[in-house]
Design an enzyme around this catalytic site. Sequence first.
Site, PDB file in Angstrom:
ATOM      1  N   LEU A  30      -6.061   6.578   2.356  1.00 25.05           N
ATOM      2  CA  LEU A  30      -7.311   7.197   1.912  1.00 25.05           C
ATOM      3  C   LEU A  30      -8.505   6.278   2.137  1.00 25.05           C
ATOM      4  CD1 LEU A  30      -5.907   8.899  -1.291  1.00 25.05           C
ATOM      5  CD2 LEU A  30      -6.731  10.057   0.769  1.00 25.05           C
ATOM      6  N   ARG A  53      -7.479  16.349  -3.783  1.00 27.94           N
ATOM      7  CA  ARG A  53      -8.413  15.364  -3.215  1.00 27.94           C
ATOM      8  C   ARG A  53      -9.529  16.046  -2.422  1.00 27.94           C
ATOM      9  NH1 ARG A  53      -6.034  11.763  -5.880  1.00 27.94           N
ATOM     10  NH2 ARG A  53      -4.010  10.907  -5.308  1.00 27.94           N
ATOM     11  N   LYS A  56       0.843  -1.207   0.000  1.00 29.59           N
ATOM     12  CA  LYS A  56       0.000   0.000   0.000  1.00 29.59           C
ATOM     13  C   LYS A  56       0.874   1.252   0.000  1.00 29.59           C
ATOM     14  CE  LYS A  56      -4.104  -1.904   0.034  1.00 29.59           C
ATOM     15  NZ  LYS A  56      -5.034  -1.700  -1.098  1.00 29.59           N
ATOM     16  N   ARG A  57       2.102   1.100  -0.475  1.00 29.07           N
ATOM     17  CA  ARG A  57       3.034   2.231  -0.604  1.00 29.07           C
ATOM     18  C   ARG A  57       3.237   2.950   0.725  1.00 29.07           C
ATOM     19  NH1 ARG A  57       2.954  -1.084  -4.286  1.00 29.07           N
ATOM     20  NH2 ARG A  57       2.854  -0.459  -6.477  1.00 29.07           N
ATOM     21  N   ALA A 115       3.126   7.033   0.831  1.00 26.42           N
ATOM     22  CA  ALA A 115       2.032   7.609   0.016  1.00 26.42           C
ATOM     23  C   ALA A 115       1.079   8.462   0.834  1.00 26.42           C
ATOM     24  CB  ALA A 115       1.265   6.481  -0.676  1.00 26.42           C
ATOM     25  N   GLU A 117      -3.344  16.524  -1.306  1.00 20.30           N
ATOM     26  CA  GLU A 117      -4.536  16.946  -0.557  1.00 20.30           C
ATOM     27  C   GLU A 117      -5.336  17.978  -1.352  1.00 20.30           C
ATOM     28  OE1 GLU A 117      -1.504  16.616   0.666  1.00 20.30           O
ATOM     29  OE2 GLU A 117      -1.523  15.980   2.756  1.00 20.30           O
ATOM     30  N   GLU A 144       4.476  15.159   5.389  1.00 19.47           N
ATOM     31  CA  GLU A 144       4.315  15.700   6.741  1.00 19.47           C
ATOM     32  C   GLU A 144       5.201  14.934   7.724  1.00 19.47           C
ATOM     33  OE1 GLU A 144       0.168  17.456   7.553  1.00 19.47           O
ATOM     34  OE2 GLU A 144      -0.254  15.636   6.423  1.00 19.47           O
TER      35      GLU A 144
HETATM   36  C1  1HE Z   1      -3.053   3.648  -1.254  1.00 22.62           C
HETATM   37  C2  1HE Z   1      -2.492   4.935  -1.096  1.00 22.62           C
HETATM   38  C3  1HE Z   1      -3.070   5.787  -0.112  1.00 22.62           C
HETATM   39  C4  1HE Z   1      -1.406   3.920  -2.658  1.00 22.62           C
HETATM   40  N1  1HE Z   1      -4.113   5.312   0.600  1.00 22.62           N
HETATM   41  N2  1HE Z   1      -4.086   3.238  -0.526  1.00 22.62           N
HETATM   42  N3  1HE Z   1      -2.027  10.341  -0.743  1.00 22.62           N
HETATM   43  C5  1HE Z   1      -2.218  10.360  -2.056  1.00 22.62           C
HETATM   44  O1  1HE Z   1      -3.146  10.943  -2.596  1.00 22.62           O
HETATM   45  C6  1HE Z   1      -1.262   9.535  -2.858  1.00 22.62           C
HETATM   46  C7  1HE Z   1      -1.997   8.387  -3.519  1.00 22.62           C
HETATM   47  N4  1HE Z   1      -1.050   7.408  -4.086  1.00 22.62           N
HETATM   48  C8  1HE Z   1      -0.450   7.602  -5.281  1.00 22.62           C
HETATM   49  O2  1HE Z   1      -0.511   8.648  -5.906  1.00 22.62           O
HETATM   50  C9  1HE Z   1       0.352   6.450  -5.802  1.00 22.62           C
HETATM   51  O3  1HE Z   1      -0.119   5.254  -5.158  1.00 22.62           O
HETATM   52  C10 1HE Z   1       1.885   6.579  -5.557  1.00 22.62           C
HETATM   53  C11 1HE Z   1       2.447   7.667  -6.478  1.00 22.62           C
HETATM   54  C12 1HE Z   1       2.231   6.864  -4.111  1.00 22.62           C
HETATM   55  C13 1HE Z   1       2.558   5.212  -5.915  1.00 22.62           C
HETATM   56  O4  1HE Z   1       2.180   4.818  -7.211  1.00 22.62           O
HETATM   57  P1  1HE Z   1       2.388   3.283  -7.646  1.00 22.62           P
HETATM   58  O5  1HE Z   1       2.022   3.181  -9.097  1.00 22.62           O
HETATM   59  O6  1HE Z   1       3.726   2.806  -7.228  1.00 22.62           O
HETATM   60  O7  1HE Z   1       1.331   2.438  -6.746  1.00 22.62           O
HETATM   61  P2  1HE Z   1      -0.251   2.270  -6.949  1.00 22.62           P
HETATM   62  O8  1HE Z   1      -0.529   1.209  -7.956  1.00 22.62           O
HETATM   63  O9  1HE Z   1      -0.913   3.592  -7.157  1.00 22.62           O
HETATM   64  O10 1HE Z   1      -0.707   1.775  -5.501  1.00 22.62           O
HETATM   65  C14 1HE Z   1      -0.455   0.457  -5.025  1.00 22.62           C
HETATM   66  C15 1HE Z   1      -1.524   0.118  -4.007  1.00 22.62           C
HETATM   67  O11 1HE Z   1      -1.408   1.019  -2.907  1.00 22.62           O
HETATM   68  C16 1HE Z   1      -2.937   0.327  -4.547  1.00 22.62           C
HETATM   69  O12 1HE Z   1      -3.760  -0.594  -3.887  1.00 22.62           O
HETATM   70  P3  1HE Z   1      -4.201  -1.977  -4.605  1.00 22.62           P
HETATM   71  O13 1HE Z   1      -5.017  -2.688  -3.574  1.00 22.62           O
HETATM   72  O14 1HE Z   1      -4.976  -1.563  -5.836  1.00 22.62           O
HETATM   73  O15 1HE Z   1      -2.914  -2.693  -4.963  1.00 22.62           O
HETATM   74  C17 1HE Z   1      -3.278   1.728  -4.074  1.00 22.62           C
HETATM   75  O16 1HE Z   1      -4.682   1.943  -3.956  1.00 22.62           O
HETATM   76  C18 1HE Z   1      -2.630   1.715  -2.699  1.00 22.62           C
HETATM   77  N5  1HE Z   1      -2.348   3.060  -2.226  1.00 22.62           N
HETATM   78  N6  1HE Z   1      -1.474   5.073  -1.981  1.00 22.62           N
HETATM   79  C19 1HE Z   1      -4.586   4.075   0.388  1.00 22.62           C
HETATM   80  N7  1HE Z   1      -2.576   7.010   0.126  1.00 22.62           N
HETATM   81  C20 1HE Z   1      -2.877  13.651   8.077  1.00 22.62           C
HETATM   82  S1  1HE Z   1      -3.661  14.166   6.701  1.00 22.62           S
HETATM   83  C21 1HE Z   1      -2.696  13.661   5.357  1.00 22.62           C
HETATM   84  C22 1HE Z   1      -3.507  13.771   4.108  1.00 22.62           C
HETATM   85  C23 1HE Z   1      -2.904  13.002   2.972  1.00 22.62           C
HETATM   86  O17 1HE Z   1      -1.882  12.380   3.095  1.00 22.62           O
HETATM   87  S2  1HE Z   1      -3.751  13.091   1.524  1.00 22.62           S
HETATM   88  C24 1HE Z   1      -2.698  12.387   0.356  1.00 22.62           C
HETATM   89  C25 1HE Z   1      -2.932  10.915   0.218  1.00 22.62           C
END
Ligand code: 1HE
Length: 257
Positions: A65, A134, A24-25, A61, A131, A111
């Site tokens: 979410l 999103r 889940k990165r 990551a 963020e 963060e």
């Molecule tokens: C996740 C998450 C996550 C990956 N929550 N499941 N953060 C984001 O908006 C970043 C969202 N993530 C991404 O943009 C990409 O995943 C990455 C650039 C980090 C990596 O890409 P990649 O191609 O290596 O991986 P992927 O295929 O996108 O993800 C692999 C799996 O991880 C996949 O799940 P699967 O079950 O389909 O294999 C994704 O859904 C999962 N995954 N990132 C949940 N963030 C205190 S407030 C803070 C507020 C925030 O941090 S908001 C920003 C959230």
Amino acid sequence: MTSKDIQLDMRGAIAVIRLSRPAKRNALNDGLILALRKLFENLPDTTRAAVLAGEGEHFCAGLDLGELQERDAGQGLHHSRMWHSALERVQYGPVPVIAALHGAVVGGGLELASTCHIRVADETTFYALPEGSRGIFVGGGGSVRIPKLIGVARMTDMMLTGRVYNAQDGERAGFAQYLVPPGQAFDKALELAERVAQNAPLTNYALMHALPRIAEQPADQGFLTEAMMAAIAQSAPEAKERVRAFLEGRAGKVAKG
Ligand code: 1HE
């Protein structure tokens, strides 16, 4: 609370802490945040410095979410405060923490990285605050800590436009203090941690606990806090021995970088 998603491995006086949820990165769910807090509250007394790294292709990551969807406003408030309290244990914990960054350092991952005392990034690193796109806002202390690294204007731009900084631009902007070839961030961070661990503990304490607070104080109060911290640090027997060692030719000179 313990979690299989975060691992602690002691290497002598260095605590090596790894986010271990690569499928889940290394997305940060509640269990992981609470485990991080617990881990920093219970580091062995012998710890002198820590390295924080991520397993797999990315450092982190950000917020998981998957958990966000289920919260109402009140729960969101408490959730953010939980992050604050956990990340404070990292920033104001017992030892300096060196982050070893690679791949995605985004959202809550950025963060978390910004709570550390030194950041080492390899050339695969990229920084973003998704963020903004999103429909949410930072909640892990990012609005306080990230502008201290890169300034309010850059953070505003990142969140308004979704701008992503690559490793080189990120280093220039102030995210990382060291930039190394791909795959070398951990080794560099460990090397720095070993060096940090050699410092007098009170010097490290002053840098972690006094310096950021002095930076927040009006100059007049900052000078006084500095003087008190300096007096405490220099009165320690270890400081006296270190200065004596230099005067007697037993300690190294400052060498050109
Ligand atoms: C996740 C998450 C996550 C990956 N929550 N499941 N953060 C984001 O908006 C970043 C969202 N993530 C991404 O943009 C990409 O995943 C990455 C650039 C980090 C990596 O890409 P990649 O191609 O290596 O991986 P992927 O295929 O996108 O993800 C692999 C799996 O991880 C996949 O799940 P699967 O079950 O389909 O294999 C994704 O859904 C999962 N995954 N990132 C949940 N963030 C205190 S407030 C803070 C507020 C925030 O941090 S908001 C920003 C959230």
